[in-house]
Design an enzyme around this catalytic site. Structure first.
Site, short mmCIF file in Angstrom:
data_model
loop_
_atom_site.label_atom_id
_atom_site.label_comp_id
_atom_site.label_asym_id
_atom_site.label_seq_id
_atom_site.Cartn_x
_atom_site.Cartn_y
_atom_site.Cartn_z
CD GLU A 1 -3.24 0.35 2.40
OE1 GLU A 1 -2.96 -0.57 2.62
OE2 GLU A 1 -4.38 1.11 1.81
CG MET B 1 -0.81 7.79 -5.38
SD MET B 1 -0.25 7.60 -7.20
CE MET B 1 1.58 7.89 -6.90
CG ASP C 1 6.91 9.50 -6.23
OD1 ASP C 1 8.42 9.54 -5.48
OD2 ASP C 1 6.53 8.11 -6.40
P1 ATP Z 1 3.85 5.12 -3.94
O1 ATP Z 1 2.49 4.91 -3.75
O2 ATP Z 1 4.26 6.68 -3.79
O3 ATP Z 1 3.77 5.03 -5.43
P2 ATP Z 1 5.16 2.63 -3.25
O4 ATP Z 1 5.69 3.29 -4.56
O5 ATP Z 1 5.16 2.95 -0.79
O6 ATP Z 1 4.20 4.20 -2.94
P3 ATP Z 1 3.35 1.29 -4.51
O7 ATP Z 1 3.18 2.35 -5.78
O8 ATP Z 1 1.49 1.54 -4.22
O9 ATP Z 1 3.44 1.96 -3.06
O10 ATP Z 1 3.60 0.00 -4.11
C1 ATP Z 1 2.88 -0.90 -3.01
C2 ATP Z 1 3.91 -2.28 -3.64
O11 ATP Z 1 3.43 -2.96 -3.93
C3 ATP Z 1 5.33 -1.55 -3.04
O12 ATP Z 1 6.50 -2.55 -2.05
C4 ATP Z 1 5.71 -2.60 -4.29
O13 ATP Z 1 7.52 -2.89 -4.72
C5 ATP Z 1 5.02 -2.99 -5.27
N1 ATP Z 1 4.33 -3.56 -6.32
C6 ATP Z 1 3.60 -2.13 -7.37
N2 ATP Z 1 3.91 -2.30 -8.24
C7 ATP Z 1 4.26 -4.10 -8.78
C8 ATP Z 1 4.21 -4.87 -9.86
N3 ATP Z 1 4.02 -4.50 -10.55
N4 ATP Z 1 4.48 -6.18 -9.31
C9 ATP Z 1 5.08 -6.85 -8.22
N5 ATP Z 1 4.86 -5.82 -7.08
C10 ATP Z 1 4.77 -4.62 -7.21
#
Ligand code: ATP
Ligand code: MG
Length: 423
Positions: free
Chosen positions: A19, A22, A140
């Site tokens: 999570e 966003m 980002d």
């Molecule tokens: P932000 O919302 O600022 O990007 P974030 O990067 O911590 O914050 P998310 O982008 O929502 O959070 O991602 C949440 C988690 O899911 C993260 O640990 C990320 O590594 C994982 N994740 C995101 N996209 C994928 C994907 N395509 N395959 C596997 N894991 C993913």
């Protein structure tokens, strides 16, 4: 969002992966194509009303542009959609599901060996170079937006998503206040002022490299304002001054990236990628910095060699000892022993060949060989060819096979993790 929910009529949510600011990211199954995918649900943009609709429409428009990016180091976007109705409408983004772990998870175990930092950050820059060329900034770059795959290469996530979800991007505002595009600990001064440019992504890469090398951020602050003030006014320390064992060439590279004036950083992501492949960043590395194994080898060459080759060699000798007949190789009637030794040599060969970059073919071959070795013991126990064997040698051979299987499995697991803590 709940487990088992169907989004867009085809994506079945299976497991919450994480999570962020966003919304949530779920592992899901694309029921139309019967394949696993990752679904990012942007709950920040949920809700009804005209402004909500506009924000979602802008998100879908921007996300469509970034979905056009195709690069080996950029996560592929498969689909975009909206789920729910009225107040419950939420946009979502369907991506390739990347196996592996985020650099945030890697950093929880500590700093990373310079050879790996060089390889990973060069690949991040390859991704940025392709995106900047297409007119797309990331905005980002941070550890959780970079995943390391089991083969040791990196995939950059969330290209342009920060801007796409930014309520202030076209002047309209949602009720949410204090929303900043980007993440404060990695934010370039000009981005903090609201004027990001491609060089802002390079600044964020500088912060990320600093953190990977030393295990801490260039600036430490209690809150967002503290971070932004530091980026705007404070001089960063050199990575070599906060952690030991970092080759000197890194100090120059990182401090250049962390310059306040965007024009004084590297000219572009491509130039930075080339600088990151310079051998001065990984002196003494016997294996090229492009292999994930380089980090391990440069920090503990002997220990690694013993684990890779020493144990398999010992087990091979043990197999020979488990066969009491010294004429086993030439003994025409003992085809079974010949097969046994070949299978054992193949399994141990696969174990030695495994590195963090090993592909699925080698890993699968290893497990098939492991199965054949187990079957071989099973035949022996059943009594096929057992007439020529003593019970003791069956036990000895069975034990050696079990140890070899364990060695292979252990090496498979450890090389998949592919990460090392700097000494
Ligand atoms: P932000 O919302 O600022 O990007 P974030 O990067 O911590 O914050 P998310 O982008 O929502 O959070 O991602 C949440 C988690 O899911 C993260 O640990 C990320 O590594 C994982 N994740 C995101 N996209 C994928 C994907 N395509 N395959 C596997 N894991 C993913
Ligand atoms: Mg993210």
């Amino acid at each position: 969002m709940t487990e088992g929910q169907l989004l867009g009529g085809r994506y079945r949510l299976e497991r919450l992966l994480g999570e962020g600011g966003m919304g949530q990211v779920w592992q899901a199954r694309d029921e139309a194509l019967a394949r696993p995918v990752a679904v990012k649900v942007i709950s920040l943009l949920a809700g009804g009303g005209t402004r909500g609709d506009e924000a979602r429409a802008r998100f879908l428009r921007e996300a469509r542009i970034t979905a056009g990016l195709q690069h080996a180091n950029i996560v592929t976007v498969h689909d975009l959609g909206e789920s729910g109705e009225g107040e419950n409408r939420v946009p979502f983004l369907v991506m390739e599901l990347v196996r592996g772990e985020g650099l945030d998870a890697v950093l929880r175990r500590g700093a990373v060996a310079p050879a790996l930092v060089a390889q990973w950050s060069a690949e991040i820059c390859d991704a940025l170079a392709a995106a900047h060329e297409a007119g797309i900034m990331h905005r980002d770059i941070k550890p959780s937006n970079v995943l390391v795959t089991p083969s040791g290469s990196v995939k950059v996530l969330d290209f342009g998503v920060a801007r796409a979800a930014d309520p202030s991007a076209t002047g309209d505002r949602l009720t949410r206040t204090g929303f900043i595009v980007g993440t404060p600990p990695y934010m370039a001064p000009e981005q903090a002022r609201g004027f990001p440019e491609p060089a802002s992504d390079l600044y964020a890469v500088g912060c990320l490299i600093f953190e990977l090398l030393t295990g801490r951020l260039p600036f430490q602050a209690p809150d967002t304002v503290g971070y932004l003030t530091a980026h705007l006014t404070e001089e960063p320390p050199a990575p070599g001054s906060v952690a030991a064992g970092i080759p000197a060439a890194w100090d120059d590279l990182v401090l250049t990236l962390l310059r306040k004036e965007p024009a004084r950083r590297y000219p572009d992501a491509g130039a930075l990628a080339r600088a990151l492949r310079h051998p001065d960043l990984t002196p003494g590395s016997t294996i090229p910095a492009t292999t994930a194994e380089a980090g391990r080898t440069s920090t503990a060459p002997t220990g690694e060699a013993v684990k890779r080759f020493g144990l398999p060699a010992v087990l091979l000798v043990a197999t020979l000892i488990a066969f009491p007949d010294p004429a086993w190789l030439t003994y025409a009637g003992s085809g079974f022993r010949y097969i046994s030794l070949t299978l054992m040599a193949a399994l141990l060969g696969c174990a030695s060949a495994l590195t963090p970059r090993a592909g699925n073919l080698l890993r699968t071959t290893g497990y098939v060989t492991a199965l054949l070795n187990a079957a071989n013991v099973w035949f022996l126990v059943l009594g096929i060819d057992a007439g020529r064997w003593t019970n003791d040698s069956v036990w000895a051979y069975g034990t050696v096979v079990a140890l070899a299987l364990a060695t292979y499995a252990h090496r498979d697991v450890t090389t998949r993790r592919a990460v090392t803590v700097a000494s």
